[in-house]
Motif scaffolding. Sequence first.
Motif, PDB file in Angstrom:
ATOM      1  N   LEU A 124       1.296  -1.138  -0.194  1.00 52.75           N
ATOM      2  CA  LEU A 124      -0.506   0.124   0.267  1.00 52.75           C
ATOM      3  C   LEU A 124       0.990   1.458  -0.220  1.00 52.75           C
ATOM      4  CD1 LEU A 124      -2.158   1.289   0.058  1.00 52.75           C
ATOM      5  CD2 LEU A 124      -2.759   1.123   2.721  1.00 52.75           C
ATOM      6  N   THR A 125       0.578   2.341  -0.928  1.00 50.89           N
ATOM      7  CA  THR A 125       1.317   3.236  -1.556  1.00 50.89           C
ATOM      8  C   THR A 125       0.702   4.383  -1.248  1.00 50.89           C
ATOM      9  OG1 THR A 125       3.138   1.958  -2.278  1.00 50.89           O
ATOM     10  CG2 THR A 125       2.559   4.845  -2.729  1.00 50.89           C
ATOM     11  N   VAL A 126       0.750   5.448  -0.329  1.00 55.11           N
ATOM     12  CA  VAL A 126       0.004   6.728  -0.277  1.00 55.11           C
ATOM     13  C   VAL A 126       0.259   8.127  -0.300  1.00 55.11           C
ATOM     14  CG1 VAL A 126      -1.927   7.655   1.284  1.00 55.11           C
ATOM     15  CG2 VAL A 126      -2.146   5.888   1.153  1.00 55.11           C
ATOM     16  N   LYS A 127       0.555   8.220  -1.121  1.00 51.99           N
ATOM     17  CA  LYS A 127       1.524   9.856  -1.260  1.00 51.99           C
ATOM     18  C   LYS A 127       0.319  10.991  -0.989  1.00 51.99           C
ATOM     19  CE  LYS A 127       4.611   7.161  -3.971  1.00 51.99           C
ATOM     20  NZ  LYS A 127       5.385   7.824  -5.037  1.00 51.99           N
ATOM     21  N   ARG A 128       0.378  12.662  -1.445  1.00 51.60           N
ATOM     22  CA  ARG A 128       0.126  13.194  -1.504  1.00 51.60           C
ATOM     23  C   ARG A 128      -1.610  13.388  -1.561  1.00 51.60           C
ATOM     24  NH1 ARG A 128       3.767  13.008  -4.404  1.00 51.60           N
ATOM     25  NH2 ARG A 128       2.274  12.377  -6.442  1.00 51.60           N
ATOM     26  N   LEU A 129      -2.240  12.450  -0.064  1.00 51.96           N
ATOM     27  CA  LEU A 129      -3.815  12.468  -0.264  1.00 51.96           C
ATOM     28  C   LEU A 129      -4.431  13.746   0.727  1.00 51.96           C
ATOM     29  CD1 LEU A 129      -5.476   9.907  -1.401  1.00 51.96           C
ATOM     30  CD2 LEU A 129      -6.099   9.048   1.396  1.00 51.96           C
ATOM     31  N   ARG A 130      -5.843  14.099  -0.441  1.00 48.21           N
ATOM     32  CA  ARG A 130      -6.080  15.416   0.175  1.00 48.21           C
ATOM     33  C   ARG A 130      -6.811  15.190   1.041  1.00 48.21           C
ATOM     34  NH1 ARG A 130      -6.162  19.434  -5.206  1.00 48.21           N
ATOM     35  NH2 ARG A 130      -4.031  19.593  -5.377  1.00 48.21           N
ATOM     36  N   GLY A 131      -7.902  14.331   0.956  1.00 49.23           N
ATOM     37  CA  GLY A 131      -8.793  14.262   1.527  1.00 49.23           C
ATOM     38  C   GLY A 131      -8.719  13.575   3.328  1.00 49.23           C
ATOM     39  N   LEU A 132      -7.106  13.925   3.767  1.00 50.48           N
ATOM     40  CA  LEU A 132      -6.859  13.940   4.782  1.00 50.48           C
ATOM     41  C   LEU A 132      -7.183  14.386   5.291  1.00 50.48           C
ATOM     42  CD1 LEU A 132      -4.380  10.640   4.709  1.00 50.48           C
ATOM     43  CD2 LEU A 132      -5.755  10.369   5.321  1.00 50.48           C
ATOM     44  N   VAL A 133      -6.857  15.966   5.026  1.00 50.36           N
ATOM     45  CA  VAL A 133      -6.804  17.183   5.939  1.00 50.36           C
ATOM     46  C   VAL A 133      -8.858  17.088   6.284  1.00 50.36           C
ATOM     47  CG1 VAL A 133      -6.076  19.444   5.401  1.00 50.36           C
ATOM     48  CG2 VAL A 133      -4.816  17.860   4.448  1.00 50.36           C
ATOM     49  N   GLU A 134      -9.127  17.058   5.267  1.00 48.11           N
ATOM     50  CA  GLU A 134     -10.574  17.572   5.786  1.00 48.11           C
ATOM     51  C   GLU A 134     -11.640  16.468   6.304  1.00 48.11           C
ATOM     52  OE1 GLU A 134     -11.893  18.183   1.290  1.00 48.11           O
ATOM     53  OE2 GLU A 134     -10.775  19.595   0.377  1.00 48.11           O
ATOM     54  N   GLY A 135     -11.965  17.367   7.030  1.00 45.84           N
ATOM     55  CA  GLY A 135     -13.047  16.585   7.536  1.00 45.84           C
ATOM     56  C   GLY A 135     -12.377  16.276   8.806  1.00 45.84           C
ATOM     57  N   PRO A 136     -13.225  15.350   9.809  1.00 45.55           N
ATOM     58  CA  PRO A 136     -13.292  14.788  10.989  1.00 45.55           C
ATOM     59  C   PRO A 136     -11.831  13.730  10.926  1.00 45.55           C
ATOM     60  CG  PRO A 136     -14.604  13.981  10.606  1.00 45.55           C
ATOM     61  CD  PRO A 136     -15.242  15.210   9.036  1.00 45.55           C
ATOM     62  N   ALA A 137     -10.436  14.047  12.118  1.00 48.65           N
ATOM     63  CA  ALA A 137      -9.725  12.795  11.949  1.00 48.65           C
ATOM     64  C   ALA A 137     -10.046  11.409  12.398  1.00 48.65           C
ATOM     65  CB  ALA A 137      -8.626  13.759  13.206  1.00 48.65           C
ATOM     66  N   GLU A 138      -9.989  10.450  11.591  1.00 51.81           N
ATOM     67  CA  GLU A 138     -10.633   9.156  11.887  1.00 51.81           C
ATOM     68  C   GLU A 138      -9.229   8.182  11.428  1.00 51.81           C
ATOM     69  OE1 GLU A 138     -13.390   5.920   9.247  1.00 51.81           O
ATOM     70  OE2 GLU A 138     -13.589   8.195   8.909  1.00 51.81           O
ATOM     71  N   PHE A 139      -8.542   7.274  12.498  1.00 46.40           N
ATOM     72  CA  PHE A 139      -7.398   6.901  12.450  1.00 46.40           C
ATOM     73  C   PHE A 139      -8.006   5.866  11.404  1.00 46.40           C
ATOM     74  CE2 PHE A 139      -7.318   8.758  16.934  1.00 46.40           C
ATOM     75  CZ  PHE A 139      -5.719   8.908  16.490  1.00 46.40           C
ATOM     76  N   ILE A 140      -6.512   5.066  10.419  1.00 47.30           N
ATOM     77  CA  ILE A 140      -6.730   4.150   9.542  1.00 47.30           C
ATOM     78  C   ILE A 140      -6.463   3.009  10.736  1.00 47.30           C
ATOM     79  CG2 ILE A 140      -6.191   2.795   7.203  1.00 47.30           C
ATOM     80  CD1 ILE A 140      -6.736   5.814   7.299  1.00 47.30           C
ATOM     81  N   ARG A 141      -7.653   1.702  10.506  1.00 52.66           N
ATOM     82  CA  ARG A 141      -7.864   0.426  10.900  1.00 52.66           C
ATOM     83  C   ARG A 141      -6.576  -0.030  10.440  1.00 52.66           C
ATOM     84  NH1 ARG A 141     -13.081   2.106  10.589  1.00 52.66           N
ATOM     85  NH2 ARG A 141     -13.326   0.636   8.454  1.00 52.66           N
ATOM     86  N   PRO A 142      -6.261  -1.203  11.033  1.00 56.88           N
ATOM     87  CA  PRO A 142      -5.010  -2.160  11.011  1.00 56.88           C
ATOM     88  C   PRO A 142      -6.064  -3.606   9.842  1.00 56.88           C
ATOM     89  CG  PRO A 142      -5.604  -2.982  12.883  1.00 56.88           C
ATOM     90  CD  PRO A 142      -6.601  -1.586  12.669  1.00 56.88           C
ATOM     91  N   GLY A 143      -7.206  -3.906   9.986  1.00 58.90           N
ATOM     92  CA  GLY A 143      -8.087  -4.662   9.305  1.00 58.90           C
ATOM     93  C   GLY A 143      -7.302  -5.941   9.339  1.00 58.90           C
ATOM     94  N   SER A 144      -6.898  -6.493   7.568  1.00 60.86           N
ATOM     95  CA  SER A 144      -6.726  -7.955   8.641  1.00 60.86           C
ATOM     96  C   SER A 144      -5.416  -7.714   8.691  1.00 60.86           C
ATOM     97  CB  SER A 144      -7.134  -8.283   6.680  1.00 60.86           C
ATOM     98  OG  SER A 144      -6.118  -8.387   5.967  1.00 60.86           O
ATOM     99  N   GLY A 145      -4.732  -7.162   8.441  1.00 66.56           N
ATOM    100  CA  GLY A 145      -2.806  -7.232   9.189  1.00 66.56           C
ATOM    101  C   GLY A 145      -2.537  -7.727   8.435  1.00 66.56           C
ATOM    102  N   SER A 146      -2.602  -7.534   6.699  1.00 64.19           N
ATOM    103  CA  SER A 146      -1.623  -8.843   6.288  1.00 64.19           C
ATOM    104  C   SER A 146      -0.968  -7.525   5.086  1.00 64.19           C
ATOM    105  CB  SER A 146      -2.373  -8.683   4.967  1.00 64.19           C
ATOM    106  OG  SER A 146      -2.936  -8.072   4.010  1.00 64.19           O
ATOM    107  N   ILE A 147      -0.605  -6.004   5.422  1.00 67.13           N
ATOM    108  CA  ILE A 147       0.729  -5.430   4.888  1.00 67.13           C
ATOM    109  C   ILE A 147       2.330  -5.254   4.938  1.00 67.13           C
ATOM    110  CG2 ILE A 147       1.168  -3.595   4.686  1.00 67.13           C
ATOM    111  CD1 ILE A 147      -1.765  -3.571   3.293  1.00 67.13           C
TER     112      ILE A 147
END
Length: 414
Positions: free
Chosen positions: A84-107
């Motif tokens: 998983l690669t995340v670069k310059r994601l503008r949506g993380l700035v807007e709105g309330p802060a929401e943590f990224i959950r680990p999901g299945s933990g397969s990363i």
Amino acid sequence: TKLILRCDRKTPSITDKALVIVGRQCAHLRKLKIKGCRQLTDSGLDLFAPLSAPTLQKLSLGTCGFGARGINSIVTHCTLLEDLTVKRLRGLVEGPAEFIRPGSGSIRRLCLKELFNAQLFAPLIAGSKSLHTLMICRNSGNWDSLLECMITDRVPSLVELHMERIHLSDRGLHAVSRCTNLEVLYVAKVPDCTNRGLSAVAEGCKRLRKLHLDGWKSNRIGDDGLIALGLNCRDLQEIVLIGINVTTSSLNVMASNCLNLERLALCNSETVGDSELSFIAVNCRALKRLCMKGCAISDQGMRVFVSGCPQLVKLKVKKCRGVTWESAVWLRVHRPPLIVCLDCKDPNIVDSSVDVLGLTHALNEANPVALPPLCLHTRSAFSKVKFSLVASGSFLVCSLLRWSSSKGSKRLAI
């Protein structure tokens, strides 16, 4: 199986409806890259994630409009996702802060680059028990406490760690030192790190094979940290030091203990000259590739490689004002198998054709087989040229080409 969706700024991007069509029709999609698609929203990711969940393994997201909710949908549904690669994601700035959950933990590989609040990925990092590679580049926030909480006990399998232009001090390096399985470490442009932090890493991460340090000319990392590195990390195979003042004291310890050192790069160091180059040639017996950039070496220092470093196959010299193309040709005469890549700036390059012809004649005398003549391509007397001398047996390619250097930092290839 592999799809890239890229959009420039002047063109309307695909919408959520188009992304859903991709999820429905591409039943075997394994790798997906989305860049510049600003009209995609979290709702589109919510619909796409269940459709691609059975096969998606690699995902790259850059400069898009969605945020944490969309990423959570991906990591929750796509249980096979490893990269998983995340670069310059503008949506993380807007709105309330929401943590990224680990999901299945397969990363297994996670790259976070140029994010305003990358700390939201802390639960994902801590919950990825199989995380092999972590890259944190140019992200805001203080990373010392996060590294202490995330890496110390929760990511035991971490093998490769890249940290560039983040707020990090010796406290963060002490946390990294507890990753006993770490083999590859990049620390670039982190001016608050000192010899103490590097010494802690050397004592804790004794399996290190590759180390890249960019001191940014802060002079806070030097011989003390490098000596600790040489004493503890005996399996080092590749060392890249940029903006760090190295002396024969630390070189002696590394050469004596790191017997498997094959690749070495010394760049923009004010203390590296002909004497240090001679020391490397005599003591680094296993060295195969050497890169010198922006150092005070000369043609006289280059001559030590006629017999030094017996395993050396490639020598790259860039932006060293004391080195001219003549030394590369001289090495070709006396050590034919060695590949020399030279980037030099010679104001008299156009007027040196007589010398070139003379050196070509010397080459023909040293090698009875006919060799192609040297070829000069210059646009002006002050143009920057790249001299690439490749020789193997009876084959010689010698060319002077125009060298165009791009701005910005680049990872140095040895």
